[in-house]
Design a protein around this motif. Structure first.
Motif, PDB file in Angstrom:
ATOM      1  N   MET A 155      -2.266  71.226  25.855  1.00  0.00           N
ATOM      2  CA  MET A 155      -3.551  72.424  25.987  1.00  0.00           C
ATOM      3  C   MET A 155      -2.669  73.859  25.350  1.00  0.00           C
ATOM      4  SD  MET A 155      -5.781  70.709  24.342  1.00  0.00           S
ATOM      5  CE  MET A 155      -7.523  72.025  24.503  1.00  0.00           C
ATOM      6  N   GLU A 156      -2.445  73.935  26.050  1.00  0.00           N
ATOM      7  CA  GLU A 156      -1.440  75.519  25.957  1.00  0.00           C
ATOM      8  C   GLU A 156      -0.547  75.580  25.025  1.00  0.00           C
ATOM      9  OE1 GLU A 156       1.479  78.338  29.106  1.00  0.00           O
ATOM     10  OE2 GLU A 156      -0.508  77.236  29.857  1.00  0.00           O
ATOM     11  N   GLU A 157       0.835  74.647  24.674  1.00  0.00           N
ATOM     12  CA  GLU A 157       1.369  74.442  24.040  1.00  0.00           C
ATOM     13  C   GLU A 157       1.107  74.555  23.192  1.00  0.00           C
ATOM     14  OE1 GLU A 157       3.866  76.326  24.645  1.00  0.00           O
ATOM     15  OE2 GLU A 157       4.572  76.426  26.409  1.00  0.00           O
ATOM     16  N   LEU A 158       0.454  73.125  22.419  1.00  0.00           N
ATOM     17  CA  LEU A 158      -0.169  73.004  21.213  1.00  0.00           C
ATOM     18  C   LEU A 158      -1.595  72.649  20.881  1.00  0.00           C
ATOM     19  CD1 LEU A 158       2.336  69.597  21.131  1.00  0.00           C
ATOM     20  CD2 LEU A 158       3.043  71.740  19.935  1.00  0.00           C
ATOM     21  N   GLY A 159      -2.592  72.732  22.024  1.00  0.00           N
ATOM     22  CA  GLY A 159      -3.565  72.499  21.835  1.00  0.00           C
ATOM     23  C   GLY A 159      -3.931  71.290  20.673  1.00  0.00           C
ATOM     24  N   THR A 160      -5.174  71.413  19.939  1.00  0.00           N
ATOM     25  CA  THR A 160      -5.979  70.123  19.595  1.00  0.00           C
ATOM     26  C   THR A 160      -5.036  70.317  17.714  1.00  0.00           C
ATOM     27  OG1 THR A 160      -8.239  71.399  19.134  1.00  0.00           O
ATOM     28  CG2 THR A 160      -8.385  69.914  20.430  1.00  0.00           C
ATOM     29  N   GLU A 161      -5.135  71.451  17.789  1.00  0.00           N
ATOM     30  CA  GLU A 161      -4.724  71.842  16.050  1.00  0.00           C
ATOM     31  C   GLU A 161      -3.003  71.185  15.825  1.00  0.00           C
ATOM     32  OE1 GLU A 161      -6.232  72.242  13.078  1.00  0.00           O
ATOM     33  OE2 GLU A 161      -8.108  72.173  14.736  1.00  0.00           O
ATOM     34  N   ILE A 185      -1.566  69.559  18.176  1.00  0.00           N
ATOM     35  CA  ILE A 185      -1.213  67.351  18.143  1.00  0.00           C
ATOM     36  C   ILE A 185      -2.086  66.765  16.826  1.00  0.00           C
ATOM     37  CG2 ILE A 185      -2.957  65.588  19.481  1.00  0.00           C
ATOM     38  CD1 ILE A 185      -1.498  66.890  20.597  1.00  0.00           C
ATOM     39  N   LYS A 186      -2.950  67.367  15.688  1.00  0.00           N
ATOM     40  CA  LYS A 186      -3.691  67.169  14.425  1.00  0.00           C
ATOM     41  C   LYS A 186      -2.098  67.036  13.827  1.00  0.00           C
ATOM     42  CE  LYS A 186      -8.240  67.767  14.643  1.00  0.00           C
ATOM     43  NZ  LYS A 186      -9.482  68.983  14.833  1.00  0.00           N
ATOM     44  N   GLN A 187      -1.352  67.706  13.880  1.00  0.00           N
ATOM     45  CA  GLN A 187      -0.625  67.824  12.151  1.00  0.00           C
ATOM     46  C   GLN A 187       0.369  66.842  12.811  1.00  0.00           C
ATOM     47  OE1 GLN A 187       0.332  72.040  13.151  1.00  0.00           O
ATOM     48  NE2 GLN A 187      -0.749  73.009  12.935  1.00  0.00           N
ATOM     49  N   ARG A 188       0.789  66.794  14.077  1.00  0.00           N
ATOM     50  CA  ARG A 188       1.814  65.507  15.178  1.00  0.00           C
ATOM     51  C   ARG A 188       1.136  63.551  14.453  1.00  0.00           C
ATOM     52  NH1 ARG A 188       2.540  70.531  16.504  1.00  0.00           N
ATOM     53  NH2 ARG A 188       4.245  71.205  17.058  1.00  0.00           N
ATOM     54  N   ILE A 189      -0.273  63.807  14.224  1.00  0.00           N
ATOM     55  CA  ILE A 189      -0.529  62.604  14.036  1.00  0.00           C
ATOM     56  C   ILE A 189      -0.296  61.563  13.195  1.00  0.00           C
ATOM     57  CG2 ILE A 189      -2.648  60.751  13.801  1.00  0.00           C
ATOM     58  CD1 ILE A 189      -2.229  62.591  16.804  1.00  0.00           C
ATOM     59  N   SER A 190       0.937  60.644  12.821  1.00  0.00           N
ATOM     60  CA  SER A 190       1.160  59.791  12.016  1.00  0.00           C
ATOM     61  C   SER A 190      -0.078  57.861  11.823  1.00  0.00           C
ATOM     62  CB  SER A 190       2.046  59.088  12.230  1.00  0.00           C
ATOM     63  OG  SER A 190       2.672  58.659  13.328  1.00  0.00           O
ATOM     64  N   LYS A 191      -0.161  57.743  13.194  1.00  0.00           N
ATOM     65  CA  LYS A 191      -1.200  56.865  13.286  1.00  0.00           C
ATOM     66  C   LYS A 191      -2.544  57.247  14.089  1.00  0.00           C
ATOM     67  CE  LYS A 191      -0.413  51.951  13.273  1.00  0.00           C
ATOM     68  NZ  LYS A 191       0.456  50.499  13.754  1.00  0.00           N
ATOM     69  N   SER A 192      -4.222  57.738  13.074  1.00  0.00           N
ATOM     70  CA  SER A 192      -4.956  57.357  13.794  1.00  0.00           C
ATOM     71  C   SER A 192      -5.052  56.408  15.360  1.00  0.00           C
ATOM     72  CB  SER A 192      -5.856  58.203  13.054  1.00  0.00           C
ATOM     73  OG  SER A 192      -7.240  57.472  13.604  1.00  0.00           O
ATOM     74  N   LEU A 193      -6.324  56.450  16.060  1.00  0.00           N
ATOM     75  CA  LEU A 193      -6.777  56.057  16.859  1.00  0.00           C
ATOM     76  C   LEU A 193      -7.773  55.438  16.034  1.00  0.00           C
ATOM     77  CD1 LEU A 193      -6.192  57.773  19.909  1.00  0.00           C
ATOM     78  CD2 LEU A 193      -4.787  55.746  19.652  1.00  0.00           C
ATOM     79  N   ASN A 194      -8.724  55.667  15.230  1.00  0.00           N
ATOM     80  CA  ASN A 194      -9.182  54.502  13.924  1.00  0.00           C
ATOM     81  C   ASN A 194     -10.848  54.393  14.828  1.00  0.00           C
ATOM     82  OD1 ASN A 194      -7.737  54.944  12.396  1.00  0.00           O
ATOM     83  ND2 ASN A 194      -6.423  52.404  13.496  1.00  0.00           N
ATOM     84  N   GLY A 195     -11.223  55.654  16.019  1.00  0.00           N
ATOM     85  CA  GLY A 195     -12.472  55.888  15.863  1.00  0.00           C
ATOM     86  C   GLY A 195     -12.945  54.904  17.419  1.00  0.00           C
TER      87      GLY A 195
END
Length: 303
Positions: free
Chosen positions: A130-136, A138-148
């Motif tokens: 959270m300190e280094e990346l935060g949610t944003e 992480i979002k930028q690095r997602i290539s395969k969503s957990l699909n809900g």
């Protein structure tokens, strides 16, 4: 970015092996920088403080001193709740008690060990991400969503208690909460999961009772499993190797000894985040979990 000294602790080199491997794979995929803590020792866990509480404080402080004095790194990252708790406790006690700090330093000098000077902080893996990346980030690095995928996030009791040893928490927006922790929820939501309202996210799993009273441990775990299912969860996400092992083992024991079957899957949050980053299930050591979730993950379309 902050370079950290990685302190795996004893569990991640044993029963928590999948957590260690998925942590390393995740950190590498996120281009974060960590270096293995040199010559580390057990944090003192639960047993040592029964011999003498100060010995546990010294053992944890020694690890932090090695990071600072031998490696030049002033942040220690511990993924294990027990290790994180004990290092934070030592950090707090040395910062608030001159007598404790003096005792720890005297013991270090007698043992010819690096001397702890109070200039090291301990982070849990969740806090570091959270300190280094935060949610944003992480979002930028997602290539395969957990699909809900519906997830109950389980933090365990040592991540937030006792509250006084975590002075950086409960500071308002952006900080972690000791009353209702949310960092794991935030990270997995960023990866495409749906977090259910899980009322027992900081309840005890009974890990300390497993050897002395297995029935009590099984009942405590069963409370967690049934509450997760009643909340609509398909998966319980964990961030502690002791809690994770307890959930897996006692889920089986509840069925074999008491005939109570639950279907919720148990996965480390690092494994779930890794999948969302496109890492393979094997690289994340999901096949090494006791809880067999591979068919479920195929059905959800995440592997």
């Amino acid at each position: 970015m902050t370079k950290v000294a990685y302190y795996p602790g004893c569990a991640l080199e044993g029963s928590g092996g999948p957590y260690d491997r998925s942590t390393r794979a995740l950190v590498k995929a996120l281009d974060l920088e960590m270096e293995n803590l040199q010559d580390w020792n057990c944090c003192g866990a639960m047993e040592v403080k029964n011999v003498h509480p100060m010995l546990q404080t010294y053992m944890s402080a020694r690890n932090m001193a090695i990071a600072a004095e031998k490696m030049g790194i002033h942040t220690v990252m511990a993924p294990c709740n027990g290790c994180y708790h004990n290092l934070k406790k030592a950090e707090y006690e040395c910062a608030t008690s001159a007598e404790t700090m003096q005792t720890v330093q005297d013991l270090a000098q007698k043992a010819d060990d690096p001397v702890f000077k109070g200039d090291v902080r301990t982070l849990h893996l969740l806090e570091w991400l959270m300190e280094e990346l935060g949610t944003e980030g992480i979002k930028q690095r997602i290539s395969k969503s957990l699909n809900g995928m519906k997830i109950a996030n389980y933090y365990g009791c040592m991540y937030t208690r006792p509250r006084q040893i975590f002075p950086e928490k409960d500071k308002g927006p952006g900080s972690e909460s000791t009353h209702k922790p949310h960092f794991m929820d935030d990270l997995l939501a960023a990866a495409g999961a749906v977090n259910v309202d899980f009322p027992l996210k900081t309840a005890c799993c009974g890990g300390a009772h497993t050897l002395s009273d297995s029935d009590t441990s099984t009942q405590l775990v069963l409370n967690l499993l049934q509450a997760a299912e009643e909340s609509g969860a398909e998966v319980i996400a964990t961030e502690c190797p002791t809690c994770h092992s307890g959930l897996e083992m006692h889920q089986i024991r509840a069925e074999t000894q008491f005939g109570i079957k639950t279907k919720v899957k148990i996965l480390y949050f690092t494994q779930l985040l890794g999948l969302a980053l496109g890492l393979s299930a094997r690289k994340l050591a999901i096949h090494e979990n006791v809880s067999d979730s591979l068919d479920f993950l195929h059905e959800k379309g995440v592997i």
